[in-house]
Design a protein around this motif. Structure first.
Motif, PDB file in Angstrom:
ATOM      1  N   UNK A 227      26.810  69.253  84.767  1.00  0.00           N
ATOM      2  CA  UNK A 227      26.700  70.416  85.663  1.00  0.00           C
ATOM      3  C   UNK A 227      26.923  71.727  84.887  1.00  0.00           C
ATOM      4  N   UNK A 228      25.997  72.653  85.016  1.00  0.00           N
ATOM      5  CA  UNK A 228      26.007  73.961  84.332  1.00  0.00           C
ATOM      6  C   UNK A 228      25.968  73.838  82.805  1.00  0.00           C
ATOM      7  N   UNK A 229      25.584  72.641  82.298  1.00  0.00           N
ATOM      8  CA  UNK A 229      25.538  72.416  80.844  1.00  0.00           C
ATOM      9  C   UNK A 229      24.624  73.403  80.145  1.00  0.00           C
ATOM     10  N   UNK A 230      23.408  73.601  80.717  1.00  0.00           N
ATOM     11  CA  UNK A 230      22.467  74.498  80.041  1.00  0.00           C
ATOM     12  C   UNK A 230      22.911  75.951  80.162  1.00  0.00           C
ATOM     13  N   UNK A 231      23.493  76.313  81.322  1.00  0.00           N
ATOM     14  CA  UNK A 231      24.008  77.694  81.472  1.00  0.00           C
ATOM     15  C   UNK A 231      24.977  77.983  80.345  1.00  0.00           C
ATOM     16  N   UNK A 232      25.820  76.981  80.075  1.00  0.00           N
ATOM     17  CA  UNK A 232      26.854  77.168  79.067  1.00  0.00           C
ATOM     18  C   UNK A 232      26.260  77.177  77.657  1.00  0.00           C
ATOM     19  N   UNK A 233      25.494  76.140  77.342  1.00  0.00           N
ATOM     20  CA  UNK A 233      24.991  75.975  75.972  1.00  0.00           C
ATOM     21  C   UNK A 233      24.005  77.087  75.596  1.00  0.00           C
ATOM     22  N   UNK A 234      23.226  77.578  76.574  1.00  0.00           N
ATOM     23  CA  UNK A 234      22.258  78.632  76.247  1.00  0.00           C
ATOM     24  C   UNK A 234      22.810  80.039  76.519  1.00  0.00           C
ATOM     25  N   UNK A 235      24.105  80.113  76.830  1.00  0.00           N
ATOM     26  CA  UNK A 235      24.667  81.456  77.072  1.00  0.00           C
ATOM     27  C   UNK A 235      24.793  82.212  75.750  1.00  0.00           C
ATOM     28  N   UNK A 236      24.680  83.536  75.851  1.00  0.00           N
ATOM     29  CA  UNK A 236      24.756  84.360  74.628  1.00  0.00           C
ATOM     30  C   UNK A 236      26.055  84.083  73.903  1.00  0.00           C
ATOM     31  N   UNK A 237      27.132  83.969  74.668  1.00  0.00           N
ATOM     32  CA  UNK A 237      28.453  83.785  74.072  1.00  0.00           C
ATOM     33  C   UNK A 237      28.494  82.505  73.235  1.00  0.00           C
ATOM     34  N   UNK A 238      28.036  81.398  73.822  1.00  0.00           N
ATOM     35  CA  UNK A 238      28.106  80.112  73.131  1.00  0.00           C
ATOM     36  C   UNK A 238      27.239  80.139  71.873  1.00  0.00           C
ATOM     37  N   UNK A 239      25.995  80.620  72.045  1.00  0.00           N
ATOM     38  CA  UNK A 239      25.062  80.571  70.915  1.00  0.00           C
ATOM     39  C   UNK A 239      25.510  81.468  69.773  1.00  0.00           C
ATOM     40  N   UNK A 240      26.078  82.647  70.118  1.00  0.00           N
ATOM     41  CA  UNK A 240      26.494  83.520  69.011  1.00  0.00           C
ATOM     42  C   UNK A 240      27.803  83.030  68.397  1.00  0.00           C
ATOM     43  N   UNK A 241      28.697  82.461  69.209  1.00  0.00           N
ATOM     44  CA  UNK A 241      29.988  82.034  68.649  1.00  0.00           C
ATOM     45  C   UNK A 241      29.856  80.765  67.808  1.00  0.00           C
ATOM     46  N   UNK A 244      26.774  78.860  63.605  1.00  0.00           N
ATOM     47  CA  UNK A 244      26.874  78.198  62.298  1.00  0.00           C
ATOM     48  C   UNK A 244      27.369  76.760  62.447  1.00  0.00           C
ATOM     49  N   UNK A 245      28.231  76.520  63.446  1.00  0.00           N
ATOM     50  CA  UNK A 245      28.697  75.147  63.673  1.00  0.00           C
ATOM     51  C   UNK A 245      27.521  74.271  64.135  1.00  0.00           C
ATOM     52  N   UNK A 246      26.707  74.823  65.044  1.00  0.00           N
ATOM     53  CA  UNK A 246      25.569  74.052  65.566  1.00  0.00           C
ATOM     54  C   UNK A 246      24.608  73.650  64.455  1.00  0.00           C
ATOM     55  N   UNK A 247      24.464  74.550  63.467  1.00  0.00           N
ATOM     56  CA  UNK A 247      23.509  74.247  62.394  1.00  0.00           C
ATOM     57  C   UNK A 247      23.968  73.050  61.554  1.00  0.00           C
ATOM     58  N   UNK A 254      18.684  72.181  66.419  1.00  0.00           N
ATOM     59  CA  UNK A 254      17.532  72.907  66.960  1.00  0.00           C
ATOM     60  C   UNK A 254      17.968  74.154  67.737  1.00  0.00           C
ATOM     61  N   UNK A 255      19.169  74.082  68.362  1.00  0.00           N
ATOM     62  CA  UNK A 255      19.645  75.233  69.142  1.00  0.00           C
ATOM     63  C   UNK A 255      19.893  76.425  68.228  1.00  0.00           C
ATOM     64  N   UNK A 256      20.455  76.113  67.062  1.00  0.00           N
ATOM     65  CA  UNK A 256      20.761  77.185  66.122  1.00  0.00           C
ATOM     66  C   UNK A 256      19.462  77.805  65.586  1.00  0.00           C
ATOM     67  N   UNK A 257      18.494  76.938  65.203  1.00  0.00           N
ATOM     68  CA  UNK A 257      17.217  77.458  64.676  1.00  0.00           C
ATOM     69  C   UNK A 257      16.485  78.245  65.774  1.00  0.00           C
ATOM     70  N   UNK A 258      16.459  77.666  66.991  1.00  0.00           N
ATOM     71  CA  UNK A 258      15.736  78.330  68.089  1.00  0.00           C
ATOM     72  C   UNK A 258      16.371  79.685  68.404  1.00  0.00           C
TER      73      UNK A 258
END
Ligand code: HEM
Length: 515
Positions: A227-241, A244-247, A254-258
């Motif tokens: 529930x709300x997984x994509x809201x969280x994972x694709x949020x600006x905060x999550x992606x910017x914070x 480098x860990x995601x990569x 793919x999330x980091x490259x995208x």
């Protein structure tokens, strides 16, 4: 006791969703369909696999024209392949809208922003009204003035590459040509892709393209189950914070490259916009950018575009008009290379106009009947968008079945395009000649479903067609195309567009040069 109940609650939800609702309560439970498939993802991986459309043909044969499948967490989906049913859904503006599942909403917002591709209802109607005039025949004809320069860059890039190899990965070259034409035609912007001017946007697109595969889709689907997984994972905060860990975490790389690529593409959209805003010469012009800027500057009331709305309009056309054209053109070249008799006939038609010389005026290849037939036939068999999605916004009747509000409906364009009742027993065969004598009662316009239908039909359709005709004609005019090796077969992948997974290696020989 309380804690035991708390611990069992998620299990109870799963049992309800997976077993009780779909098997005993759903009003659609009596519709036939294949078994559950993957225990969590249901039949979704099959829908998005490399054979999208093919495997499902056997389902329709076995279960009839309306098929029910289970998708993640017991969700039901209805699949349709009969062109009549598909057209009825696409034309039903009130009852059926673009699927608004969290997954598609997020993908659309991520890659296309807030614009024509993602909006519904009144917001969509308003934008469509503002943007439609930019795609008039007069404007599209004007765009052709710069084709010779870009197509010259295209053939120069091919000739350079042919010095070292006779087999070229055609998707790369087509993607660059499509980007140069799209940017120049819609935004008066030189993307410099063919000249390898290494603009950041070009690099970002080349990194984004390989992410479109079944693995990305599976990862997004699994995240979407939380529930709300994509809201969280694709949020600006999550992606910017966590970029480098995601990569470093392979399944989520793919999330980091995208994210990095989309940040660059968004930045480029802003630059394109600023460059055009400062030039201030968009007064009487009617191309897409001038239309957007005029609606911003002079529009009144509903017809005014706010400053905050502008960048996403650029993004919409970059997303809608690049990959789709690259995919469609790739398949066109594939069929031309695979069918030498078709290629020879096409060359005769084009040489009759060009005399075998470089084409200087591409309006001359816009209405060649056999070139039209080859493009129509290729797009019929391998459409860039093989599946369109809709969701019932109210109880809606399809083939005598009432779909409850919220039902997800998958429209199998690829199946409809080779529906035997319409196209006859050789429906699966590549036969451009069939367009010279279409099945009774079918007009050329009705026969083409690959650009969609109804109020959301592709706004860039005529632009795409004239561009594909120009690029295909320029190739057949000057090169002989053949498969890279004798048993070359189609390798496809599908996330947003259906395209070659191997970059489409083809052999090219410049006409007049030794074999
Ligand atoms: C061969 C190339 C193309 C194909 C196969 C294609 C296919 C489609 C399809 C099937 C739809 C309808 C989607 C639906 O109903 O859910 C669509 C919509 C759209 N296309 Fe294309 N397209 C192509 C090229 C282009 C180009 C060149 C542009 C822009 C320059 C473009 C921009 C759009 C936009 C903005 C929409 C949304 C229209 C709306 O909802 O009102 N497309 N396209």
């Amino acid at each position: 006791m309380f804690f035991l109940a708390l611990a069992l609650a998620p299990l109870a939800v799963l049992v309800y969703k997976f077993i009780i609702y779909p098997n005993f309560l759903s009003p659609l439970r009596h519709l036939p369909g294949p078994p559950l498939g993957h225990p969590i993802l249901g039949q979704l991986p099959t829908l998005h696999g490399p054979d999208a459309g093919f495997i499902q043909k056997s389902w329709f044969k076995k279960y009839g024209p309306i098929v029910r499948i289970q998708a993640p967490i017991g969700t039901e989906m209805i699949l349709l392949e009969d062109p009549k049913d598909i057209v009825a859904c696409l034309e039903n503006q009130k009852g059926m809208q673009k699927a608004s599942s969290a997954l598609y909403r997020h993908i659309a917002a991520f890659v296309a922003g807030d614009g024509l591709l993602s909006f519904e209802g009144d917001a969509h109607d308003r934008l469509r009204k503002i943007l439609n005039p930019a795609f008039s025949l007069t404007n599209l004809t004007k765009q052709m003035a710069f084709y010779p320069e870009i197509i010259n860059n295209f053939t120069t890039a091919l000739d350079d590459a042919l010095k070292t190899s006779d087999t070229l990965p055609m998707c790369d070259y087509l993607a660059k040509a499509a980007l140069d034409i799209l940017c120049k035609g819609t935004f008066n912007y030189d993307s410099g892709a063919l000249k390898n001017e290494s603009k950041a946007m070009v690099k970002a697109y080349s990194k984004l393209a390989p992410l479109q595969n079944a693995r990305t889709y599976a990862a997004l689907t699994i995240i979407d189950m939380i529930p709300h997984g994509l809201d969280f994972v694709l949020s600006k905060w999550f992606l910017s914070s966590f970029s480098s860990l995601l990569s470093k975490v392979e399944p989520l790389e793919f999330l980091s490259i995208a994210t990095r690529s989309m940040t660059i593409i968004r930045q480029s959209s802003l630059e394109i916009l600023e460059e055009n805003m400062s030039s201030d010469n968009h007064g009487p012009k009617r191309d897409v950018m001038s239309t957007i800027l005029r609606a911003h500057k002079d529009g009144k009331g509903r017809d005014k575009l706010k400053t905050s709305e502008l960048p996403d309009q650029v993004l919409t056309f970059l997303t809608g008009g690049h990959e789709t054209v690259t995919a469609a053109l790739s398949w066109i070249l594939w069929f031309i290379a695979k069918h030498p008799e078709c290629q020879n006939r096409l060359r005769r038609e084009i040489h009759a106009v060009s005399g075998g010389d470089v084409i200087e005026d591409y309006t001359r290849v816009r209405d060649l009947p056999y070139l039209d037939a080859v493009i129509n036939e290729s797009m019929r068999l391998l459409p860039s968008s093989p599946i369109l999605r809709r969701q019932a916004m109210e109880p809606t009747e399809v083939r005598g079945v009432t779909l409850p509000t919220g039902t997800m409906v998958y429209l199998f364009i690829r199946n409809a395009n080779s529906f035997e009742e319409v196209w006859g027993p050789d429906a699966d065969k590549f036969n451009p000649e069939r367009w010279e004598n279409l099945p009774a009662g079918l007009s050329a316009a009705q026969a083409k479903l690959s650009f969609g239908r109804g109020y959301r039909t592709c706004i860039g359709r005529n632009m795409a067609l004239q561009e594909m005709k120009a690029l295909a004609a320029s190739l057949v005019n000057s090169y002989e195309l053949s498969p890279a090796h004798e048993d070359q077969a189609i390798h496809a992948e599908y996330l947003i567009t259906y395209k070659p997974a191997d970059g489409l290696p083809l052999r090219l020989r410049k006409l007049g040069e030794p074999r």
